[in-house]
Design a protein around this motif. Structure first.
Motif: not given
Length: 120
Positions: A20-38
């Motif tokens: 769960i920690i691994g999945i949560f970490f990956v989801i957080l990173r994807l969410y953070r990076d998705w809004h930053v990148r064009d």
């Protein structure tokens, strides 16, 4: 080493917690990076290449899960194909958590709770 029911349940919870920690970490990173990148500059050819590589990675992960099952079987523990795919697949995400040890620790904990000896 005998695995008591309490130890088995504890290891199962630890393994699931690491997953769960691994999945949560990956989801957080994807969410953070998705809004930053064009991503509008990426062409269709590159998206197709990424899709092909993702499919290749999926096939590769299945092969790794089957290899892990064969290793377990050679050590005297016969686990089902579905179980090995499930455990290996869940903890492939955990390798992206900083420290690069959670995927191994999680597989170890769930493996012991599933009957695989922690000592070789």
């Amino acid at each position: 080493m005998t695995v008591t029911p309490v130890l088995k349940r504890t290891l199962h919870w630890i393994g699931n917690g690491l997953a769960i920690i691994g999945i949560f970490f990956v989801i957080l990173r994807l969410y953070r990076d998705w809004h930053v990148r064009d991503l509008s500059y990426i062409s269709l050819n590159i998206w197709l290449a990424v899709t092909c590589l993702a499919i290749f990675n999926c096939v590769d992960s299945f092969l790794l899960a089957f290899a892990w099952r064969r290793i377990s079987k050679s050590l005297g523990v016969d686990v089902s194909r579905a179980w090995s795919i499930k455990i290996y697949g869940i903890f492939q995400l955990a390798k992206y958590v900083p420290g690069n040890v959670f995927h191994i620790a999680g597989r170890q904990a769930l493996g012991i709770s599933g009957g695989i000896s922690g000592v070789f």
